[in-house]
Design a protein around this motif. Structure first.
Motif, short mmCIF file in Angstrom:
data_model
loop_
_atom_site.label_atom_id
_atom_site.label_comp_id
_atom_site.label_asym_id
_atom_site.label_seq_id
_atom_site.Cartn_x
_atom_site.Cartn_y
_atom_site.Cartn_z
N PRO A 116 0.85 -1.26 -0.06
CA PRO A 116 -0.08 -0.22 -0.07
C PRO A 116 0.80 1.28 -0.07
O PRO A 116 2.05 1.15 0.90
CB PRO A 116 -0.81 -0.14 1.23
N VAL A 117 0.06 2.27 -0.92
CA VAL A 117 0.73 3.28 -0.72
C VAL A 117 0.22 4.80 -0.04
O VAL A 117 0.83 6.18 0.11
CB VAL A 117 1.20 3.59 -1.91
N VAL A 118 -1.16 4.35 0.53
CA VAL A 118 -2.12 4.97 0.53
C VAL A 118 -2.90 4.30 1.35
O VAL A 118 -3.71 3.64 1.20
CB VAL A 118 -2.07 6.30 0.17
N TYR A 119 -3.45 5.20 2.87
CA TYR A 119 -4.57 5.00 3.20
C TYR A 119 -5.52 5.32 2.35
O TYR A 119 -5.82 6.55 2.69
CB TYR A 119 -4.63 4.52 4.94
N ALA A 120 -7.17 4.57 2.68
CA ALA A 120 -7.84 5.66 2.10
C ALA A 120 -9.26 4.86 1.51
O ALA A 120 -9.79 4.75 0.46
CB ALA A 120 -7.48 5.95 -0.15
N PRO A 121 -10.70 5.01 3.31
CA PRO A 121 -11.72 4.85 3.09
C PRO A 121 -11.91 5.76 2.02
O PRO A 121 -11.51 6.84 1.54
CB PRO A 121 -11.65 5.25 4.01
N VAL A 122 -13.56 5.63 1.20
CA VAL A 122 -14.46 5.98 0.35
C VAL A 122 -14.93 6.95 1.50
O VAL A 122 -15.88 6.36 2.25
CB VAL A 122 -15.38 4.80 -0.44
#
Length: 272
Positions: A116-122
């Motif tokens: 992973p390169v970023v944490y990104a919820p919708v």
């Protein structure tokens, strides 16, 4: 053995070699030999990727520029709409997709993902002047948009089923969805929350986050490669570069530059 038999045997050997194809094909070796790595990006996902004064910049570019340095090659970025990126990568129009994509079990069956390169919820946004929608459940019976074929669209459909129905429109680019939101043709847009939060800070007169903004389970985003033996060495080299950047502080510095905060990321690819 007669000359004719020797010639026949030699020709048969050549034919077998041709059918076998190149031995030990290796994507990383080919990339290093070419001195460049060609990647598809969508330059309409501020702050992950955007064009400013004619130049591509953003979190994804800063991260992948550093990875390319570790590989010893030059990055070549091709601006391509998201729906065409994974199919294009599969037929080898480019080496890897660096429009960071959500890691899902379905995609893991077909593609190889980097770490992973970023944490990104919708998340969900509304037009700033639309006071009829405040929380996610308020979009029941309303019209909402998302990118065609995206995880955000999938989670929006699941949320629609959960709350009793949303009229969902899918778009080729996120900018088209934003334009329809401002024009009143949409009531909400589902997207990657860090992108939406950045948009709201830059254009508070036009957009606002719902409270809470998140829907569905959280996502980690990563880059996508082909799932074959030829690509395994490339994906490992990229993972090694990401870990090195995490340990020496470059990952933290780039996240803070573009997102205003740092989230520690998994050191293995999530499988759920």
């Amino acid at each position: 053995m007669t000359f004719s038999k020797m010639l026949t045997s030699a020709l048969a050997g050549v034919a077998l070699l041709a059918l076998a194809g190149p031995a030990n094909a290796d994507q990383l070796a080919d990339i290093k030999a070419a001195g460049k790595i060609v990647t598809s990006v969508d330059m309409h996902f501020t702050p992950f990727g955007m064009v400013v004064d004619g130049k591509y910049e953003g979190l994804n570019k800063d991260l992948f520029d550093e990875v390319a340095k570790e590989l010893g090659v030059e990055p070549v970025y091709q601006d391509i709409p998201w729906p065409a990126q994974l199919p294009g990568m599969e037929v080898k129009k480019f080496d890897i997709v660096t429009t960071a994509a959500a890691i899902t079990p379905e995609r893991l069956e077909r593609y190889a993902f980097t770490l992973p390169v970023v944490y990104a919820p919708v998340g969900l946004i509304r037009a700033a002047g639309n006071n009829d929608i405040r929380k996610p459940e308020d979009i029941k019976g309303k019209v909402a948009g998302a990118i065609q074929g995206s995880t955000q669209a999938k989670k929006l459909r699941a949320f629609s089923d959960e709350i009793g129905g949303v009229d969902i429109r899918e778009y080729g680019t996120i900018d088209e969805a934003y334009a329809d939101l401002v024009a009143g043709r949409l009531d909400a847009v589902a997207g990657t929350l860090p992108i939406l939060a950045y948009l709201v800070t830059k254009r508070p007169e036009s957009f606002a986050l719902l409270e809470p903004a998140e829907i569905g389970d959280p996502d980690y985003l990563a880059w996508v490669g082909r799932k074959d033996e030829d690509s395994a060495s490339l994906m490992k080299a990229i993972d090694d570069a990401i870990l090195k950047m995490t340990d020496d502080g470059r990952m933290k510095a780039i996240q803070e530059k573009w997102l205003g905060t740092y989230t520690e990321l998994p050191r293995e690819v999530p499988t759920k």
